[in-house]
Scaffold this motif. Structure first.
Motif, PDB file in Angstrom:
ATOM      1  N   THR A   1       0.847  -1.195   0.000  1.00 17.73           N
ATOM      2  CA  THR A   1       0.000   0.000   0.000  1.00 17.73           C
ATOM      3  C   THR A   1       0.881   1.241   0.000  1.00 17.73           C
ATOM      4  O   THR A   1       1.818   1.352   0.794  1.00 17.73           O
ATOM      5  CB  THR A   1      -0.912   0.028   1.237  1.00 17.73           C
ATOM      6  OG1 THR A   1      -1.766  -1.128   1.209  1.00 17.73           O
ATOM      7  CG2 THR A   1      -1.775   1.287   1.253  1.00 17.73           C
TER       8      THR A   1
ATOM      9  N   SER B   1      -3.362   0.304  -3.269  1.00 18.43           N
ATOM     10  CA  SER B   1      -2.614  -0.936  -3.044  1.00 18.43           C
ATOM     11  C   SER B   1      -2.449  -1.725  -4.335  1.00 18.43           C
ATOM     12  O   SER B   1      -3.255  -1.628  -5.264  1.00 18.43           O
ATOM     13  CB  SER B   1      -3.314  -1.799  -1.988  1.00 18.43           C
ATOM     14  OG  SER B   1      -4.491  -2.383  -2.512  1.00 18.43           O
TER      15      SER B   1
ATOM     16  N   GLU C   1      -7.850   2.255  -1.821  1.00 19.97           N
ATOM     17  CA  GLU C   1      -8.280   1.752  -0.515  1.00 19.97           C
ATOM     18  C   GLU C   1      -8.916   2.823   0.357  1.00 19.97           C
ATOM     19  O   GLU C   1      -9.808   2.537   1.150  1.00 19.97           O
ATOM     20  CB  GLU C   1      -7.075   1.155   0.233  1.00 19.97           C
ATOM     21  CG  GLU C   1      -6.337   0.049  -0.519  1.00 19.97           C
ATOM     22  CD  GLU C   1      -7.119  -1.256  -0.559  1.00 19.97           C
ATOM     23  OE1 GLU C   1      -8.227  -1.311   0.007  1.00 19.97           O
ATOM     24  OE2 GLU C   1      -6.607  -2.221  -1.154  1.00 19.97           O
TER      25      GLU C   1
END
Length: 414
Positions: A5, A82, A51
């Motif tokens: 991420t 991510s 995300e």
């Protein structure tokens, strides 16, 4: 499948959700238009995912050139995106191309900075990280209870190997822990690399034989990879303990190749950092940057210094030190290198803000220009840190320590 991420600070004239999706698509399976073969199955496996989006303020002037806003507003946000590690595995250059790369070119963004990276557990199994780090650096020079005190050869370039070795002798006899080549010097017309190593290591080895303390000298090996490997071996055979690499100049792959040799402490110099970070909405922030170089294996990494001579704020320096000292997987922790216009006077604020002595504290002019010469400069820095750790103020330390008092008189108004 594990995912990496990346956290970004962005500015865009578009809706935040739309801009974030453009970033995710451009840096994974997508492009500006649907193409044959981009199936739902492919996207499910390889596409990046947005995300999180945290909206911040909007402004009326763009930070950098890009698309023009139709309503005159440019929206800022923190976003997290991510990727599956299936996209790039453990290939650091391709990972960086994915997390940064072309996204800085995308017109939808009038500002974009990579702030941090969250790495999956398997990276800790695959990458060794620093082989020596804080513990190895301390063990090499025999210092356990204070920062390592270091300096840079000045003038940066132009001294002969014999002149440099004489200065090293003076510094070693004064109790210095660490000395390094300036990043501007590797092998010059009047200071061939091998000649400089020979002259300096003769001094360092003789001092070690006499006192039991081997000063760490970081020879600048920055060059093409084959040359760096050859110079690395030359240092090892001469009895040296450290090599310096200008990491931004030689790149991740070359740096990792050097670190993987496992015999020398690697001093990572970040010259060129300003072009990567100085703009608040472009480039990469230090928490993300230092993770890349720790994966490559550097043992020591520059972080600038409190009240430095450059542009970076004290808050940024403190954040950089904290990022280095935060454990990353199971390897050694990288040693933060404090430098840039330092003398003993900044030790007090540095310790107050960080509460650590796990530092390589570098002073160039702060040692070389001491009224008693380099020897007095080394002692003054040791006294300053002793005073700082013992809770003295700068003024009280100047009353107690004579060499430090002369530093205050010399540098206190600078």
């Amino acid at each position: 499948m594990e995912r990496i991420t990346a956290k970004y600070y962005i500015e865009t004239p578009y809706a935040l959700e739309k801009a974030a999706q453009v970033l995710a698509g451009e840096q994974s399976s997508g492009t500006f238009v649907a193409v044959p073969g981009e199936t739902e199955e492919l996207k499910q496996r390889f596409a990046a995912r947005v995300e999180r989006i945290t909206s911040l303020e909007s402004v009326t002037e763009p930070a950098i050139p890009g698309a023009t806003s139709k309503d005159g507003l440019y929206h800022r946000a923190n976003i997290e995106v991510s990727w599956s590690i299936e996209n790039f595995g453990y290939n650091l250059p391709v990972m960086v191309s994915t997390l940064q790369g072309n996204l800085y070119e995308i017109t939808q963004f009038t500002g974009l900075k990579l702030m941090d990276i969250e790495l999956p557990p398997s990276y800790g199994e695959h990458f060794t990280g620093p082989r020596f780090g804080i513990a190895g650096s301390r063990k090499s020079v025999g210092v356990t209870d204070r920062p390592l005190i270091g300096t840079i050869i000045k003038p940066s370039i132009g001294m002969s190997p014999q002149q440099t070795a004489q200065l090293v002798k003076t510094l070693a006899e004064a109790g210095i822990d660490f000395i390094k080549d300036d990043e501007l010097l590797s092998s010059s017309a009047n200071s061939k690399f091998e000649d400089r190593v020979d002259a300096i290591m003769n001094v360092i080895n003789a001092h070690a034989d006499k006192t039991g303390k081997k000063v760490m000298y970081a020879f600048n090996i920055s060059d093409e990879v084959d040359s760096m490997l050859s110079r690395y071996d030359y240092i090892v055979k001469a009895g040296g303990t450290c090599a310096m690499v200008s990491i931004n100049s030689v790149g991740l792959s070359a740096t990792k190749k050097i670190c993987d040799q496992d015999q020398l402490v690697i001093h990572g110099h970040r010259n060129g950092w300003g072009m990567l970070n100085r703009h608040p909405l472009l480039g990469i922030e230090f928490p993300a940057y230092q993770k890349l170089w720790r994966l490559a294996g550097v043992d020591q990494l520059h972080v600038n210094g409190i009240q430095n001579k450059f542009w970076e704020s004290d808050d940024s320096v403190v954040k950089s030190i904290e990022a280095c000292l935060k454990p990353l997987f199971k390897g050694q922790t990288v040693l933060p290198v404090v430098s840039s216009g330092q003398w003993g006077g900044q030790a007090f604020e540095t310790y107050r803000r960080t509460q650590t002595t796990d530092l390589l504290y570098m002073a160039g002019g702060g040692i070389m220009a001491h009224p008693d010469g380099p020897g007095g400069g080394v002692v003054a820095l040791q006294q300053a840190w002793e005073g700082a750790v013992n809770g003295l103020t700068l003024q009280d330390a100047a009353k107690q320590y004579p060499e430090f008092a002369k530093s205050v008189e010399k540098f206190g108004t600078k």
